[in-house]
Design a protein around this motif. Sequence first.
Motif, PDB file in Angstrom:
ATOM      1  N   ASN A   1       9.059  -1.975   2.728  1.00  0.00           N
ATOM      2  CA  ASN A   1       8.281  -1.641   1.868  1.00  0.00           C
ATOM      3  C   ASN A   1       8.149  -0.135   1.372  1.00  0.00           C
ATOM      4  O   ASN A   1       8.021   0.242   0.303  1.00  0.00           O
ATOM      5  CB  ASN A   1       6.742  -2.187   2.143  1.00  0.00           C
ATOM      6  CG  ASN A   1       6.612  -3.488   1.998  1.00  0.00           C
ATOM      7  OD1 ASN A   1       7.200  -4.195   1.161  1.00  0.00           O
ATOM      8  ND2 ASN A   1       5.999  -4.126   2.753  1.00  0.00           N
TER       9      ASN A   1
ATOM     10  N   PRO B   1      -3.221  -4.109  10.134  1.00  0.00           N
ATOM     11  CA  PRO B   1      -1.852  -4.037  11.101  1.00  0.00           C
ATOM     12  C   PRO B   1      -1.450  -2.569  11.146  1.00  0.00           C
ATOM     13  O   PRO B   1      -1.604  -1.743  10.405  1.00  0.00           O
ATOM     14  CB  PRO B   1      -0.854  -4.820   9.969  1.00  0.00           C
ATOM     15  CG  PRO B   1      -1.525  -4.707   8.646  1.00  0.00           C
ATOM     16  CD  PRO B   1      -2.875  -4.751   8.801  1.00  0.00           C
ATOM     17  N   VAL B   2      -0.786  -2.332  12.224  1.00  0.00           N
ATOM     18  CA  VAL B   2      -0.309  -1.180  12.657  1.00  0.00           C
ATOM     19  C   VAL B   2       1.112  -1.251  12.786  1.00  0.00           C
ATOM     20  O   VAL B   2       1.536  -1.857  14.004  1.00  0.00           O
ATOM     21  CB  VAL B   2      -1.016  -0.637  13.845  1.00  0.00           C
ATOM     22  CG1 VAL B   2      -0.543   0.643  14.521  1.00  0.00           C
ATOM     23  CG2 VAL B   2      -2.398  -0.173  13.664  1.00  0.00           C
ATOM     24  N   GLY B   3       1.867  -0.504  12.338  1.00  0.00           N
ATOM     25  CA  GLY B   3       3.415  -0.228  12.652  1.00  0.00           C
ATOM     26  C   GLY B   3       3.699   0.977  13.112  1.00  0.00           C
ATOM     27  O   GLY B   3       3.772   1.324  14.229  1.00  0.00           O
TER      28      GLY B   3
ATOM     29  N   ASN C   1      -1.033   4.459   8.333  1.00  0.00           N
ATOM     30  CA  ASN C   1      -2.342   3.760   7.598  1.00  0.00           C
ATOM     31  C   ASN C   1      -3.465   3.847   8.201  1.00  0.00           C
ATOM     32  O   ASN C   1      -4.270   4.182   7.609  1.00  0.00           O
ATOM     33  CB  ASN C   1      -1.448   2.465   6.884  1.00  0.00           C
ATOM     34  CG  ASN C   1      -2.156   2.031   5.828  1.00  0.00           C
ATOM     35  OD1 ASN C   1      -2.679   3.003   4.883  1.00  0.00           O
ATOM     36  ND2 ASN C   1      -2.360   0.749   5.395  1.00  0.00           N
TER      37      ASN C   1
ATOM     38  N   ALA D   1       1.979   3.500  12.326  1.00  0.00           N
ATOM     39  CA  ALA D   1       0.708   4.072  12.732  1.00  0.00           C
ATOM     40  C   ALA D   1      -0.071   4.942  11.920  1.00  0.00           C
ATOM     41  O   ALA D   1      -0.817   5.637  12.132  1.00  0.00           O
ATOM     42  CB  ALA D   1       0.579   4.074  14.084  1.00  0.00           C
TER      43      ALA D   1
ATOM     44  N   THR E   1      -1.801  -5.747   3.588  1.00  0.00           N
ATOM     45  CA  THR E   1      -1.068  -4.567   3.505  1.00  0.00           C
ATOM     46  C   THR E   1      -0.014  -4.857   2.193  1.00  0.00           C
ATOM     47  O   THR E   1       0.474  -3.944   1.373  1.00  0.00           O
ATOM     48  CB  THR E   1      -0.395  -4.004   4.443  1.00  0.00           C
ATOM     49  OG1 THR E   1      -0.057  -5.290   5.250  1.00  0.00           O
ATOM     50  CG2 THR E   1      -1.430  -3.212   5.419  1.00  0.00           C
ATOM     51  N   GLY E   2       0.536  -6.007   2.323  1.00  0.00           N
ATOM     52  CA  GLY E   2       1.588  -6.270   1.409  1.00  0.00           C
ATOM     53  C   GLY E   2       1.667  -7.826   0.680  1.00  0.00           C
ATOM     54  O   GLY E   2       0.975  -8.732   1.195  1.00  0.00           O
TER      55      GLY E   2
ATOM     56  N   ALA F   1       7.442  -5.794   8.807  1.00  0.00           N
ATOM     57  CA  ALA F   1       6.866  -4.350   8.408  1.00  0.00           C
ATOM     58  C   ALA F   1       5.963  -3.841   9.640  1.00  0.00           C
ATOM     59  O   ALA F   1       5.736  -2.561   9.420  1.00  0.00           O
ATOM     60  CB  ALA F   1       5.765  -4.689   7.222  1.00  0.00           C
ATOM     61  N   ILE F   2       5.657  -4.328  10.840  1.00  0.00           N
ATOM     62  CA  ILE F   2       5.279  -3.751  11.798  1.00  0.00           C
ATOM     63  C   ILE F   2       6.159  -3.817  13.189  1.00  0.00           C
ATOM     64  O   ILE F   2       5.986  -3.921  14.197  1.00  0.00           O
ATOM     65  CB  ILE F   2       3.855  -4.256  12.264  1.00  0.00           C
ATOM     66  CG1 ILE F   2       3.974  -6.105  12.450  1.00  0.00           C
ATOM     67  CG2 ILE F   2       2.927  -3.847  11.151  1.00  0.00           C
ATOM     68  CD1 ILE F   2       2.345  -6.318  12.832  1.00  0.00           C
TER      69      ILE F   2
ATOM     70  N   PHE G   1       0.750  -1.219   0.085  1.00  0.00           N
ATOM     71  CA  PHE G   1      -0.198  -0.015   0.137  1.00  0.00           C
ATOM     72  C   PHE G   1       0.880   1.286   0.071  1.00  0.00           C
ATOM     73  O   PHE G   1       0.349   2.571  -0.134  1.00  0.00           O
ATOM     74  CB  PHE G   1      -0.874   0.019   1.249  1.00  0.00           C
ATOM     75  CG  PHE G   1      -0.110   0.255   2.724  1.00  0.00           C
ATOM     76  CD1 PHE G   1       0.068   1.569   2.970  1.00  0.00           C
ATOM     77  CD2 PHE G   1       0.137  -0.695   3.429  1.00  0.00           C
ATOM     78  CE1 PHE G   1       0.675   1.773   4.173  1.00  0.00           C
ATOM     79  CE2 PHE G   1       0.860  -0.414   4.485  1.00  0.00           C
ATOM     80  CZ  PHE G   1       1.201   0.914   4.978  1.00  0.00           C
TER      81      PHE G   1
ATOM     82  N   GLU H   1       1.985 -10.975   3.142  1.00  0.00           N
ATOM     83  CA  GLU H   1       2.988 -11.075   3.814  1.00  0.00           C
ATOM     84  C   GLU H   1       2.784 -11.168   5.363  1.00  0.00           C
ATOM     85  O   GLU H   1       1.565 -10.809   5.806  1.00  0.00           O
ATOM     86  CB  GLU H   1       4.038  -9.795   3.787  1.00  0.00           C
ATOM     87  CG  GLU H   1       3.527  -8.518   4.173  1.00  0.00           C
ATOM     88  CD  GLU H   1       4.934  -7.484   3.762  1.00  0.00           C
ATOM     89  OE1 GLU H   1       5.818  -7.418   4.769  1.00  0.00           O
ATOM     90  OE2 GLU H   1       4.887  -6.766   2.974  1.00  0.00           O
TER      91      GLU H   1
ATOM     92  N   SER I   1       0.692  -8.470   7.013  1.00  0.00           N
ATOM     93  CA  SER I   1      -0.478  -8.355   6.772  1.00  0.00           C
ATOM     94  C   SER I   1      -1.451  -9.392   7.307  1.00  0.00           C
ATOM     95  O   SER I   1      -2.728  -9.153   7.564  1.00  0.00           O
ATOM     96  CB  SER I   1      -0.655  -8.353   5.148  1.00  0.00           C
ATOM     97  OG  SER I   1       0.298  -7.681   4.593  1.00  0.00           O
TER      98      SER I   1
HETATM   99  C1  LIG Z   1       4.203  -0.079   6.298  1.00  0.00           C
HETATM  100  C2  LIG Z   1       3.460  -1.595   6.450  1.00  0.00           C
HETATM  101  C3  LIG Z   1       2.523  -1.664   7.591  1.00  0.00           C
HETATM  102  C4  LIG Z   1       2.486  -0.737   8.695  1.00  0.00           C
HETATM  103  O1  LIG Z   1       1.768   0.482   8.230  1.00  0.00           O
HETATM  104  P1  LIG Z   1       1.968   1.713   9.325  1.00  0.00           P
HETATM  105  O2  LIG Z   1       1.387   2.784   8.462  1.00  0.00           O
HETATM  106  O3  LIG Z   1       3.419   1.760   9.500  1.00  0.00           O
HETATM  107  O4  LIG Z   1       1.125   1.633  10.570  1.00  0.00           O
HETATM  108  C5  LIG Z   1       2.038  -2.939   7.501  1.00  0.00           C
HETATM  109  N1  LIG Z   1       2.022  -4.024   6.694  1.00  0.00           N
HETATM  110  C6  LIG Z   1       2.981  -3.620   5.735  1.00  0.00           C
HETATM  111  C7  LIG Z   1       2.979  -4.579   4.570  1.00  0.00           C
HETATM  112  C8  LIG Z   1       3.551  -2.520   5.456  1.00  0.00           C
HETATM  113  O5  LIG Z   1       4.515  -2.500   4.309  1.00  0.00           O
END
Ligand SMILES: *Cc1c(COP(=O)(O)O)cnc(C)c1O
Length: 350
Positions: free
Chosen positions: A85, A183-185, A189, A187, A315-316, A238-239, A58, A285, A288
């Motif tokens: 990503n 999913p939240v990394g 998205n 934060a 997400t990926g 990714a998180i 995304f 992934e 996700s």
């Molecule tokens: C970046 C990413 C996330 C996390 O998104 P954030 O906006 O950082 O919370 C989750 N999944 C994938 C595959 C990502 O590339």
Amino acid sequence: MQKNLFNYYQKYLPINENTPFVSIGEGFTPLVKSENLSDKYNCNIFFKLEGSNPSGSFKDRGMFLTVAKTLEKKKKKIICASTGNTSASAAAYGARYNLETVVIIPKGKIALGKLIQAMAYGAKIISINGNFDESLLAVKEISDSLDFEIVNSINPYRLEGQKTAAFEIIEQLGFSPDFQFIPVGNAGNISSYWKGYKQFYDSKICNELPVLYGVQADGAAPLVDNKIIKNPDTIASAIRIGNPASADLAKDSINESSGEFMKVSDENILDAQKIIARKEGIFCEPASAASVAGLIKLISKGYDFSNKNIVCILTGNGLKDPENAQQYLQSNIIKTSSDPDEIKEAILKY
Ligand SMILES: *Cc1c(COP(=O)(O)O)cnc(C)c1O
């Protein structure tokens, strides 16, 4: 002609007559109804396939607009810190629009597919002896003096671009979902989605707003544990983030939507990744898969989602992290000669 986010959602985005057109065909990703999980859990589960974006995540939704705004400012250099990503996406758009692209990555922590992408697109790759949070600190420190535009999600145009995914979901369903798991990394998205849903609600394009569940991994759950995690640890790279840059925005999104942050174990994540692949034909992934792991965890705790419309953001793309999948998927490959009888025997006894 391929639809593009730049033109299609222009009136909802900070695009003006001086903003150069940017697109590699991002957005308009499929929203696929689950065949098997929906039946099993007696609800309507939809997967938003963000791995179908040009660089496989995304991040491209945010990057197209961020790069357009960078070009509008006549800047020629972009930089990011990345768990993988963001660097793949930045490198792709940087290549296409002749920008010098620098990516700062945590040493040894990048999934193979993502690293290969940054290399293929020709970015300058700096691997630092530190984690993602330290990479981002470094980027903030050096970007100004070298005249780089930061393209991480602390750049507000990233969040603006990414909110288009919520627009699409409303258009694809014809209404907004009851629940969304994401999913939240860092934060960003989750905050983008909330922005997008609210904007369509305010524009009277939908009459309701979803409840958001933000899913983190047990070893990297600063928003659940309510503290900075110094050494975040999870298989879902990714998180794997201990100090989310958009923590406040994400908390507001969760509160306003009456949702929750939650965490799931790496085991839950890998189980979910396998279930989505083997029951739905979708390989995402690990990060996700956390969204689906979150949904399954709440169902097992007795939450009632019957007959609800639930969107899980994938997400990926799963191909980004082949090493990780290879480690836990048993490879039960039977070797034979080219003799058809021997091949037949192998199939029958598999
Ligand atoms: C970046 C990413 C996330 C996390 O998104 P954030 O906006 O950082 O919370 C989750 N999944 C994938 C595959 C990502 O590339």
